[in-house]
Design a protein around this motif. Structure first.
Motif, PDB file in Angstrom:
ATOM      1  N   TYR A 203       1.225  -1.032   0.458  1.00 39.63           N
ATOM      2  CA  TYR A 203       0.112   0.272   0.214  1.00 39.63           C
ATOM      3  C   TYR A 203       0.937   1.343   0.022  1.00 39.63           C
ATOM      4  CZ  TYR A 203       1.620   0.603   4.879  1.00 39.63           C
ATOM      5  OH  TYR A 203       2.750   0.101   6.003  1.00 39.63           O
ATOM      6  N   GLU A 204       2.117   1.272   0.899  1.00 40.84           N
ATOM      7  CA  GLU A 204       2.893   2.678   0.061  1.00 40.84           C
ATOM      8  C   GLU A 204       3.295   3.305  -0.464  1.00 40.84           C
ATOM      9  OE1 GLU A 204       5.356   3.822   3.343  1.00 40.84           O
ATOM     10  OE2 GLU A 204       4.944   5.124   1.217  1.00 40.84           O
ATOM     11  N   PRO A 205       3.125   4.090  -1.107  1.00 42.84           N
ATOM     12  CA  PRO A 205       2.780   5.069  -1.924  1.00 42.84           C
ATOM     13  C   PRO A 205       4.735   5.981  -2.170  1.00 42.84           C
ATOM     14  CG  PRO A 205       1.901   6.406  -0.983  1.00 42.84           C
ATOM     15  CD  PRO A 205       2.048   4.818   0.146  1.00 42.84           C
ATOM     16  N   ALA A 206       4.887   5.867  -1.521  1.00 37.61           N
ATOM     17  CA  ALA A 206       6.677   6.359  -1.123  1.00 37.61           C
ATOM     18  C   ALA A 206       7.301   5.706  -2.505  1.00 37.61           C
ATOM     19  CB  ALA A 206       7.204   7.278  -0.176  1.00 37.61           C
TER      20      ALA A 206
ATOM     21  N   THR B 149      -5.302  13.106   9.976  1.00 39.83           N
ATOM     22  CA  THR B 149      -4.332  12.646   9.881  1.00 39.83           C
ATOM     23  C   THR B 149      -3.030  13.684  10.027  1.00 39.83           C
ATOM     24  OG1 THR B 149      -5.133  11.753   8.707  1.00 39.83           O
ATOM     25  CG2 THR B 149      -2.739  12.117   8.367  1.00 39.83           C
TER      26      THR B 149
ATOM     27  N   ARG C 233      -9.116   4.332  12.973  1.00 41.31           N
ATOM     28  CA  ARG C 233      -7.519   4.510  13.993  1.00 41.31           C
ATOM     29  C   ARG C 233      -7.741   4.073  14.883  1.00 41.31           C
ATOM     30  NH1 ARG C 233      -7.880   8.080   9.819  1.00 41.31           N
ATOM     31  NH2 ARG C 233      -6.870   8.111   7.839  1.00 41.31           N
TER      32      ARG C 233
ATOM     33  N   GLN D   6      -7.866  -0.477  17.859  1.00 43.14           N
ATOM     34  CA  GLN D   6      -7.163  -1.426  18.111  1.00 43.14           C
ATOM     35  C   GLN D   6      -6.089  -0.410  19.792  1.00 43.14           C
ATOM     36  OE1 GLN D   6      -3.958  -3.586  16.061  1.00 43.14           O
ATOM     37  NE2 GLN D   6      -5.572  -6.166  16.828  1.00 43.14           N
ATOM     38  N   ASN D   7      -6.975   0.713  19.405  1.00 40.96           N
ATOM     39  CA  ASN D   7      -6.954   1.335  21.262  1.00 40.96           C
ATOM     40  C   ASN D   7      -7.434   0.341  22.070  1.00 40.96           C
ATOM     41  OD1 ASN D   7      -6.900   3.321  23.155  1.00 40.96           O
ATOM     42  ND2 ASN D   7      -7.019   4.874  21.849  1.00 40.96           N
TER      43      ASN D   7
ATOM     44  N   SER E  52      -6.761  -1.404   7.771  1.00 39.62           N
ATOM     45  CA  SER E  52      -5.859  -2.784   7.742  1.00 39.62           C
ATOM     46  C   SER E  52      -5.543  -3.651   8.863  1.00 39.62           C
ATOM     47  CB  SER E  52      -4.373  -2.496   7.654  1.00 39.62           C
ATOM     48  OG  SER E  52      -3.982  -2.550   8.659  1.00 39.62           O
TER      49      SER E  52
ATOM     50  N   ARG F  99      -7.391  -0.596   3.634  1.00 35.22           N
ATOM     51  CA  ARG F  99      -5.796  -0.538   2.390  1.00 35.22           C
ATOM     52  C   ARG F  99      -5.578  -1.989   2.025  1.00 35.22           C
ATOM     53  NH1 ARG F  99      -2.062   3.812   5.647  1.00 35.22           N
ATOM     54  NH2 ARG F  99      -3.897   4.952   4.597  1.00 35.22           N
TER      55      ARG F  99
ATOM     56  N   ARG G 218       0.071   0.244  17.531  1.00 36.04           N
ATOM     57  CA  ARG G 218      -1.158   0.342  17.110  1.00 36.04           C
ATOM     58  C   ARG G 218      -2.193   2.043  17.370  1.00 36.04           C
ATOM     59  NH1 ARG G 218       0.042  -4.908  17.586  1.00 36.04           N
ATOM     60  NH2 ARG G 218      -1.508  -6.495  16.378  1.00 36.04           N
ATOM     61  N   ASN G 219      -1.208   2.397  18.093  1.00 35.95           N
ATOM     62  CA  ASN G 219      -1.208   4.072  18.697  1.00 35.95           C
ATOM     63  C   ASN G 219      -1.181   4.806  18.022  1.00 35.95           C
ATOM     64  OD1 ASN G 219      -3.303   3.225  20.891  1.00 35.95           O
ATOM     65  ND2 ASN G 219      -1.503   2.602  22.339  1.00 35.95           N
TER      66      ASN G 219
ATOM     67  N   ARG H  85       6.302   3.001  13.776  1.00 34.57           N
ATOM     68  CA  ARG H  85       5.217   2.750  12.969  1.00 34.57           C
ATOM     69  C   ARG H  85       4.029   1.930  12.356  1.00 34.57           C
ATOM     70  NH1 ARG H  85       8.019   1.629   6.230  1.00 34.57           N
ATOM     71  NH2 ARG H  85       5.915   2.212   5.403  1.00 34.57           N
ATOM     72  N   GLY H  86       3.102   2.882  12.036  1.00 35.97           N
ATOM     73  CA  GLY H  86       1.355   1.712  12.363  1.00 35.97           C
ATOM     74  C   GLY H  86       1.746   0.554  11.547  1.00 35.97           C
ATOM     75  N   LEU H  87       1.154  -0.537  11.879  1.00 39.19           N
ATOM     76  CA  LEU H  87       0.619  -1.567  11.078  1.00 39.19           C
ATOM     77  C   LEU H  87       0.807  -1.226   9.597  1.00 39.19           C
ATOM     78  CD1 LEU H  87      -1.953  -3.622  13.914  1.00 39.19           C
ATOM     79  CD2 LEU H  87       0.190  -4.022  12.769  1.00 39.19           C
ATOM     80  N   SER H  88       0.269  -0.450   8.961  1.00 36.87           N
ATOM     81  CA  SER H  88      -0.235  -0.583   7.476  1.00 36.87           C
ATOM     82  C   SER H  88      -0.130   1.229   7.296  1.00 36.87           C
ATOM     83  CB  SER H  88      -1.358  -0.914   7.450  1.00 36.87           C
ATOM     84  OG  SER H  88      -2.605  -0.221   7.737  1.00 36.87           O
ATOM     85  N   ALA H  89       1.053   2.225   8.374  1.00 36.02           N
ATOM     86  CA  ALA H  89       1.167   3.513   7.666  1.00 36.02           C
ATOM     87  C   ALA H  89       2.146   3.713   6.525  1.00 36.02           C
ATOM     88  CB  ALA H  89       1.062   3.938   9.448  1.00 36.02           C
ATOM     89  N   THR H  90       1.672   4.873   5.879  1.00 37.26           N
ATOM     90  CA  THR H  90       2.743   5.223   4.778  1.00 37.26           C
ATOM     91  C   THR H  90       3.448   6.143   5.758  1.00 37.26           C
ATOM     92  OG1 THR H  90       1.277   7.812   4.587  1.00 37.26           O
ATOM     93  CG2 THR H  90       0.589   5.383   3.370  1.00 37.26           C
ATOM     94  N   ILE H  91       5.107   6.354   5.122  1.00 35.83           N
ATOM     95  CA  ILE H  91       5.625   6.711   5.397  1.00 35.83           C
ATOM     96  C   ILE H  91       5.373   8.412   6.171  1.00 35.83           C
ATOM     97  CG2 ILE H  91       8.307   8.569   5.029  1.00 35.83           C
ATOM     98  CD1 ILE H  91       8.871   5.422   3.452  1.00 35.83           C
TER      99      ILE H  91
ATOM    100  N   GLU I 133       2.102   9.344   7.025  1.00 34.87           N
ATOM    101  CA  GLU I 133       0.894   9.223   8.429  1.00 34.87           C
ATOM    102  C   GLU I 133       1.880   9.211   9.092  1.00 34.87           C
ATOM    103  OE1 GLU I 133      -2.866   6.631   5.908  1.00 34.87           O
ATOM    104  OE2 GLU I 133      -1.010   5.432   6.421  1.00 34.87           O
TER     105      GLU I 133
ATOM    106  N   ILE J  79       5.566  -3.949   8.000  1.00 34.59           N
ATOM    107  CA  ILE J  79       4.195  -3.238   6.895  1.00 34.59           C
ATOM    108  C   ILE J  79       3.411  -4.527   7.272  1.00 34.59           C
ATOM    109  CG2 ILE J  79       4.802  -1.126   6.625  1.00 34.59           C
ATOM    110  CD1 ILE J  79       5.250  -2.034   3.959  1.00 34.59           C
TER     111      ILE J  79
END
Lengths: 336, 336, 336, 336
Positions: B241-244, C134, C185, C188-189, C210, C239, D185-186, D207-213, D215, D238
């Motif tokens: 999913y990463e666009p970078a 965000t 978001r 899982q808090n 995700s 995602r 997760r946070n 980094r979040g589980l599916s976070a973009t750079i 984000e 990821i």
């Protein structure tokens, strides 16, 4: 196409990039902000390699304004394409119901299923003669022999035939096949795409396992650029992180594709989840989302056909699905 | 292989499943818990279609105990495979440095780059003659003419050649090519895999865009099952999913593959990110992770080679990478 | 739970693993094959950490037979849960239509929209007072003031209110809110989940960006394990690699969840794609797939409400959707 | 920021969009092509909601030219940030080795591990007192009691402490903790981010589980916008489609982050794959890729610590990793 130049770019490199762009037959509309140079590329950018531009060190981002596909683009072809197959058609308001077994096995099996699905409302017969299998040790299909059995079933029922082609060398054997299927794993087998582009026969182009919508349309464009414009797109689930289903069916691609292209879009709910009990709800959902048809695995004898039995549904279950689909069609302005 | 049966399964359906499994030549070790029936399948399960079993309605889960690949499996072939290419080799502690341009263009270009990368430390020359391009409107490579230019460069420098094959019909033209590359988009083009399996020539098998490690090894198995065991696996980034970055380079696959298979594993850091400035750090990282080699895009004249220039690095940059790689190799027990 | 032991495991390590498993209160059913040892774990495995077991060096694979969730599990609670909210209900055949703006802004705005969506057929009002954004520089919502405006709209129309909670410290301010939303978001808090688990109020639990279906149900289990069983699950897109839509709406999760859990499942077609023109077709598709309701962003004055206007639809468009939904509901055995 | 308008947009809608943009304090540079209108937005676009713009019906695409983060942006802060922790530092050429157990259990356990990892070369001690667990039935950590045990280990060894915070209400108990960890997760628990932004203490942001750079950097920006600029980013794998590892470690994010931000970047190879035998090769790879440190799970007594034993490595294995890392550091211009 818009190129944003990185802040730290040297003028010499910008000039070189501009020369390169102009050498591709494009004009440049440059705009310099306080801290950023932006190049607007004017002309036919469909031949421009966007990945190449993105990889240039002085380039920050590249954004397409024009789509890279032309023949498949609704902008240049506003009317729905209608694909005629025998007496039936796909697209333009006509809904198509394609059904049949995973693999063709015997004359009795395929003729039996063909009759059963026709009775239940199918407008075309599907069945695999050449099977793409992850393992070299799995059954690879009956091959040319399977094609012959499909033609027998066609003769017996009048149903047009859809079956998969995997090898350019097999094309002559597909002469009497009505619709050639290109499977998900071959969606970017460009050699195969070009060859079916030279035929005068509808092509059912499945979405690749992890193909973007744009890549999928570019594969349609490959076929169309060779002259064959009879293409049906088929969503069959995409690869995601979710393990509960084999693939994730992407139904939002249906209205999106209807915007971007004039080609009809059908859905394969059988392969998407790999779970036969999801076929019915996802068939109704696909119909409600605006699909132009469904392609569903149906087997005839669950007691003795474990091979394609389990992932498929029975003719009776298929009939139930057809009933539901028929009720939804008028709500979305379509007809069988 | 272990099948867990759903709680609500009828005995008749369980019996039918058991008959089917036995008809595949397997024995069954059944264990009934308080609420769950579990079938252990004993025998050669490599031919069993796990997706089919999973799709059966009475089946809750299916777990493989044996891997579905045999020839590629380290369990049955504990020693590292060593692939010999000309005077050089890949695997078994030998590190391979393959470099060259994206596309072959002119004799001067390819010979020039070949000499430059050889001087910088490359052990093989790469270059594309047949190019798989997302768009039908992009340059598709020089084809057979490109192969001839590669052979000129080989003659001039002695470097063995690696180049991509896309169509079974082109195989005769690859007779003097040293290593045949199967691209990511053709990793599951089973027709092509079977044909290169009949050759006596090393095959560099790139990982598919979103192929799992198991699918990748099954594609190696396709080639090996036809008799050709000279396979080099090449990680080139997977779709996320990463666009970078264009793709996400999966370096953890290297130690994992070394566990699962005896085949050497190399890394393509150029295609993975699509950003030439990431090639150096990712080359060092791949080496430190235990890769058996690197395949890197290098161009010679950045001022006049925009086509493959930008995504590639210069021979000088390549020399810097080779320097770093040489320092890391003894730390991980490998040699150039 | 079934543990397959690696071939090369030492007996001493297997014994240690068995002691550990027994120390967790489980019995072991061991079966030794020719080359493989398999441990069947009997007892309550819901407290077993499967990731821990998988990470043990002598372990090849671990497969769950029992689901790790109990309260949310349909096996132990076969009847559909019905969540009562004011005079309306969600689940058990009742379809819920929740509509309203992205953010609450002024009394006029929220009362205006509330009246408009009620007239169009909505059964509940949604609206954001606390907004997860965000960027720290984006508008974060009116906060407590926004909650007050929602209560005014509730008074004026009688529509129950759904709004998002982000911080445990804000719980007292939510006393008169009808349904507390936990956003993607915060799925899982766990701190937040436990606190809403102590309330006597329905919770709308959105799927994480995700999250797997199992993780999502485990988050429901967190809430239920504290005593609050009034949970509505809400699919809002996951995602994936596809850039054409913000997220990919996973409609196949609806029938799958109906199998696994007794909790109702609704769909948010607005956030999934981020494109308002996909809201109508995806609303119909979700209904046809068996959803128990929809939550849709609706704004009232497109000419002066750019903030939530564009991603939302107008009350007129919403009315059109309600019309379509009403026609599909009897086909899938549900009622408004 | 560049907005490309759809071909079929009405002038009235374009005018409305322009008014909206101007109301956000931005100027517009409009350019009209033959078939396309393009709006260049000039000014501070960091507050602009790009998803909102993308969702407007007349908008084809929106491209950012400026990054949406400022405090974290290397453009405005070219020097590396150096985070001081006790006598040690992270970033600016200094490499950090953080080690310790998954969970804190007893004084003997944590002091024992602390001494062992210090001897092996660790510069900081990690250990979980509050544990984010997918299941409510799993051990959730010793909580405040665990913090006390960590402080005993700090006293005994002098190693600074890194431990995870999950709930804003626990902040007072973290007063003597050296580095506060925010878990994957946070990463978008904005409430928590704002509160740690008010502290004067380094924050390790996973980094979040599916976070973009992007984000991830925006989450750093949340903390920084409240005044706390002492942030260390931590890559931990990821979520992808690949089932062979728990997550896919994205090492290419390291050089990319070094371009985009001045904040140091460390890597957690233990959680990424979930397989302890991959920790050593991925630690070397992360170091070679340019990471500013590693955070590794280490346990002391594998025979009696099954809980965090298996996914962790022993102090002896950790010492071997430190040896390899030390040899690679000079090659990439860093020092312990």
């Amino acid at each position: 196409m818009i190129i944003v130049i990185r802040n730290d770019a040297k003028q010499q490199d910008i000039d070189q990039l501009k020369s390169y762009v102009q050498s591709q037959g494009l004009r440049i509309h440059e705009s310099e902000g306080a801290s950023t140079t932006i190049l607007g590329l004017v002309g036919d950018t469909s031949k421009v390699d966007i990945d190449l531009l993105r990889s240039i060190n002085i380039v920050e981002t590249v954004t397409r304004v024009q789509e890279p596909y032309k023949n498949a683009n609704r902008k240049f072809h506003p009317q729905d394409s209608v694909i005629k197959v025998g007496d039936t058609q796909i697209g333009g308001g006509a809904f198509s119901l394609i059904a049949g077994p995973c693999s063709v096995e015997t004359p009795e099996q395929i003729v039996g299923i063909a009759k059963a699905v026709k009775k239940a409302g199918a407008t075309m017969l599907r069945g695999g003669a050449f099977k793409p299998r992850t393992s070299p040790y799995s059954f690879q299909g009956l091959g040319v022999e399977g094609l012959k059995l499909l033609l027998i079933a066609k003769k017996e029922t009048g149903l047009p035939i859809v079956t998969e082609l995997m090898d350019t060398r097999d094309i002559p054997a597909f002469e009497d096949v009505d619709v050639i299927q290109i499977g998900a794993r071959n969606m970017q087998n460009f050699t195969l795409l070009k060859e079916v582009g030279k035929l005068h026969k509808p092509v059912l182009l499945k979405r690749g396992l992890s193909a973007t919508i744009e890549e999928w349309l570019m594969s349609a464009e490959y076929i169309m650029s060779e002259g064959n414009e009879q293409i049906v797109l088929c969503e069959r689930g995409i690869r995601t992180y979710e393990p509960a289903t084999r693939n994730t069916l992407d139904l939002s691609c249906i209205p999106l594709l209807h915007e971007k292209t004039h080609l009809p879009v059908i859905v394969d709910p059988s392969h998407a989840s790999g779970l036969s009990r999801l076929v019915a709800p996802m068939s109704l959902a696909a119909t409600a989302a605006g699909a132009d048809g469904l392609i569903i695995e149906v087997h005839n004898d669950p007691q003795h056909a474990w091979c394609d039995g389990p992932q498929a549904i029975t003719p009776e279950q298929f009939e139930g699905i057809v009933d539901g689909v028929k009720k939804i069609l008028p709500i979305v302005g379509k007809r069988l």
